[in-house]
Design a protein around this motif. Structure first.
Motif, PDB file in Angstrom:
ATOM      1  N   GLN A   1       0.836  -1.193   0.000  1.00  0.00           N
ATOM      2  CA  GLN A   1       0.000   0.000   0.000  1.00  0.00           C
ATOM      3  C   GLN A   1       0.870   1.241   0.000  1.00  0.00           C
ATOM      4  N   VAL A   2       0.483   2.198  -0.845  1.00  0.00           N
ATOM      5  CA  VAL A   2       1.114   3.514  -0.854  1.00  0.00           C
ATOM      6  C   VAL A   2       0.088   4.524  -0.389  1.00  0.00           C
ATOM      7  N   PRO A   3       0.523   5.648   0.150  1.00  0.00           N
ATOM      8  CA  PRO A   3      -0.429   6.641   0.664  1.00  0.00           C
ATOM      9  C   PRO A   3      -1.425   7.073  -0.409  1.00  0.00           C
ATOM     10  N   GLY A   4      -2.694   7.094  -0.026  1.00  0.00           N
ATOM     11  CA  GLY A   4      -3.736   7.542  -0.931  1.00  0.00           C
ATOM     12  C   GLY A   4      -4.272   6.484  -1.873  1.00  0.00           C
ATOM     13  N   LYS A   5      -3.728   5.281  -1.787  1.00  0.00           N
ATOM     14  CA  LYS A   5      -4.189   4.203  -2.658  1.00  0.00           C
ATOM     15  C   LYS A   5      -4.649   3.003  -1.832  1.00  0.00           C
ATOM     16  N   GLN A   6      -5.444   2.150  -2.468  1.00  0.00           N
ATOM     17  CA  GLN A   6      -5.912   0.944  -1.804  1.00  0.00           C
ATOM     18  C   GLN A   6      -4.787  -0.072  -1.686  1.00  0.00           C
ATOM     19  N   ARG A   7      -4.885  -0.887  -0.666  1.00  0.00           N
ATOM     20  CA  ARG A   7      -3.948  -1.992  -0.513  1.00  0.00           C
ATOM     21  C   ARG A   7      -4.183  -2.970  -1.657  1.00  0.00           C
ATOM     22  N   GLU A   8      -3.096  -3.448  -2.256  1.00  0.00           N
ATOM     23  CA  GLU A   8      -3.230  -4.345  -3.402  1.00  0.00           C
ATOM     24  C   GLU A   8      -2.465  -5.642  -3.172  1.00  0.00           C
ATOM     25  N   LEU A   9      -2.970  -6.708  -3.760  1.00  0.00           N
ATOM     26  CA  LEU A   9      -2.306  -7.992  -3.679  1.00  0.00           C
ATOM     27  C   LEU A   9      -1.029  -7.971  -4.514  1.00  0.00           C
ATOM     28  N   VAL A  10       0.056  -8.449  -3.926  1.00  0.00           N
ATOM     29  CA  VAL A  10       1.320  -8.597  -4.653  1.00  0.00           C
ATOM     30  C   VAL A  10       1.501 -10.047  -5.078  1.00  0.00           C
ATOM     31  N   ALA A  11       1.393 -10.954  -4.097  1.00  0.00           N
ATOM     32  CA  ALA A  11       1.581 -12.376  -4.371  1.00  0.00           C
ATOM     33  C   ALA A  11       0.935 -13.185  -3.259  1.00  0.00           C
ATOM     34  N   ALA A  12       0.477 -14.385  -3.601  1.00  0.00           N
ATOM     35  CA  ALA A  12      -0.132 -15.270  -2.619  1.00  0.00           C
ATOM     36  C   ALA A  12       0.272 -16.701  -2.915  1.00  0.00           C
ATOM     37  N   ILE A  13       0.232 -17.534  -1.872  1.00  0.00           N
ATOM     38  CA  ILE A  13       0.597 -18.939  -2.021  1.00  0.00           C
ATOM     39  C   ILE A  13      -0.283 -19.781  -1.104  1.00  0.00           C
ATOM     40  N   THR A  14      -0.823 -20.865  -1.649  1.00  0.00           N
ATOM     41  CA  THR A  14      -1.654 -21.756  -0.858  1.00  0.00           C
ATOM     42  C   THR A  14      -0.781 -22.735  -0.074  1.00  0.00           C
ATOM     43  N   SER A  15      -1.400 -23.476   0.815  1.00  0.00           N
ATOM     44  CA  SER A  15      -0.645 -24.460   1.586  1.00  0.00           C
ATOM     45  C   SER A  15      -0.074 -25.552   0.691  1.00  0.00           C
ATOM     46  N   GLY A  16      -0.688 -25.764  -0.457  1.00  0.00           N
ATOM     47  CA  GLY A  16      -0.192 -26.754  -1.398  1.00  0.00           C
ATOM     48  C   GLY A  16       0.859 -26.226  -2.347  1.00  0.00           C
ATOM     49  N   GLY A  17       1.120 -24.917  -2.298  1.00  0.00           N
ATOM     50  CA  GLY A  17       2.181 -24.346  -3.117  1.00  0.00           C
ATOM     51  C   GLY A  17       1.727 -23.644  -4.382  1.00  0.00           C
ATOM     52  N   SER A  18       0.433 -23.567  -4.627  1.00  0.00           N
ATOM     53  CA  SER A  18      -0.048 -22.809  -5.785  1.00  0.00           C
ATOM     54  C   SER A  18       0.140 -21.321  -5.526  1.00  0.00           C
ATOM     55  N   THR A  19       0.563 -20.607  -6.570  1.00  0.00           N
ATOM     56  CA  THR A  19       0.891 -19.190  -6.413  1.00  0.00           C
ATOM     57  C   THR A  19       0.073 -18.311  -7.355  1.00  0.00           C
ATOM     58  N   ASP A  20      -0.015 -17.048  -6.964  1.00  0.00           N
ATOM     59  CA  ASP A  20      -0.689 -16.037  -7.763  1.00  0.00           C
ATOM     60  C   ASP A  20       0.079 -14.741  -7.601  1.00  0.00           C
ATOM     61  N   TYR A  21       0.242 -13.996  -8.708  1.00  0.00           N
ATOM     62  CA  TYR A  21       1.015 -12.763  -8.676  1.00  0.00           C
ATOM     63  C   TYR A  21       0.264 -11.626  -9.359  1.00  0.00           C
ATOM     64  N   ALA A  22       0.506 -10.421  -8.882  1.00  0.00           N
ATOM     65  CA  ALA A  22       0.048  -9.246  -9.601  1.00  0.00           C
ATOM     66  C   ALA A  22       0.839  -9.152 -10.899  1.00  0.00           C
ATOM     67  N   ASP A  23       0.193  -8.680 -11.964  1.00  0.00           N
ATOM     68  CA  ASP A  23       0.871  -8.588 -13.256  1.00  0.00           C
ATOM     69  C   ASP A  23       2.135  -7.735 -13.169  1.00  0.00           C
ATOM     70  N   SER A  24       2.111  -6.733 -12.330  1.00  0.00           N
ATOM     71  CA  SER A  24       3.230  -5.793 -12.247  1.00  0.00           C
ATOM     72  C   SER A  24       4.497  -6.409 -11.655  1.00  0.00           C
ATOM     73  N   VAL A  25       4.376  -7.570 -11.004  1.00  0.00           N
ATOM     74  CA  VAL A  25       5.559  -8.168 -10.368  1.00  0.00           C
ATOM     75  C   VAL A  25       5.923  -9.521 -10.968  1.00  0.00           C
ATOM     76  N   LYS A  26       5.142 -10.022 -11.897  1.00  0.00           N
ATOM     77  CA  LYS A  26       5.426 -11.326 -12.491  1.00  0.00           C
ATOM     78  C   LYS A  26       6.798 -11.321 -13.147  1.00  0.00           C
ATOM     79  N   GLY A  27       7.554 -12.382 -12.878  1.00  0.00           N
ATOM     80  CA  GLY A  27       8.890 -12.495 -13.434  1.00  0.00           C
ATOM     81  C   GLY A  27       9.958 -11.812 -12.600  1.00  0.00           C
ATOM     82  N   ARG A  28       9.551 -11.013 -11.617  1.00  0.00           N
ATOM     83  CA  ARG A  28      10.527 -10.313 -10.766  1.00  0.00           C
ATOM     84  C   ARG A  28      10.440 -10.769  -9.303  1.00  0.00           C
ATOM     85  N   PHE A  29       9.237 -11.065  -8.836  1.00  0.00           N
ATOM     86  CA  PHE A  29       9.025 -11.464  -7.447  1.00  0.00           C
ATOM     87  C   PHE A  29       8.692 -12.949  -7.384  1.00  0.00           C
ATOM     88  N   THR A  30       9.115 -13.577  -6.293  1.00  0.00           N
ATOM     89  CA  THR A  30       8.801 -14.981  -6.054  1.00  0.00           C
ATOM     90  C   THR A  30       8.321 -15.159  -4.614  1.00  0.00           C
TER      91      THR A  30
END
Length: 123
Positions: free
Chosen positions: A39-68
């Motif tokens: 979250q940055v000031p004045g903006k909504q909190r946004e999802l960056v990345a998530a991972i399930t207990s089984g290891g499935s992942t999801d990423y924001a388009d803006s961080v794909k390929g850069r964040f793990t």
């Protein structure tokens, strides 16, 4: 109760890397999805990345390929490896967890947030 404690934020130059950690503790039976938001000031909190207990992942388009995102279920810990950081990645990063826990002798399901850690990308 359950607590999430984050660490690893700081100041880094553009193109640099940081690794965030978030450790959960308390009366935990199981942690389902764990994730990182920012979250940055004045903006909504946004999802960056998530991972399930089984290891499935999801990423924001803006961080794909850069964040793990990864996790160690035995340690109830989630990590966010951030590479090729850009100034627009500057934000407060929050850990989030969906937790199945003991609550007064019964099973409860709650969502928890960490206190946040500042990441600043600047030259």
């Amino acid at each position: 109760q359950v607590q999430l404690v984050e660490s690893g934020g700081g100041l880094v130059q553009p193109g640099g890397s940081l690794r965030l950690s978030c450790a959960a503790s308390g009366t935990i039976i199981r942690i389902n999805t764990m994730g990182w938001y920012r979250q940055v000031p004045g903006k909504q909190r946004e999802l960056v990345a998530a991972i399930t207990s089984g290891g499935s992942t999801d990423y924001a388009d803006s961080v794909k390929g850069r964040f793990t995102v990864s996790r160690d279920n035995a340690k109830n810990t989630v990590y966010l490896q951030m590479n090729s950081l850009k100034p627009e990645d500057t934000a407060v990063y929050y850990c989030n967890a969906d937790v199945k826990r003991w609550a007064m002798g019964a099973i409860g399901y709650d969502n928890y947030w960490g206190q946040g850690t500042q990441v600043t990308v600047s030259s």
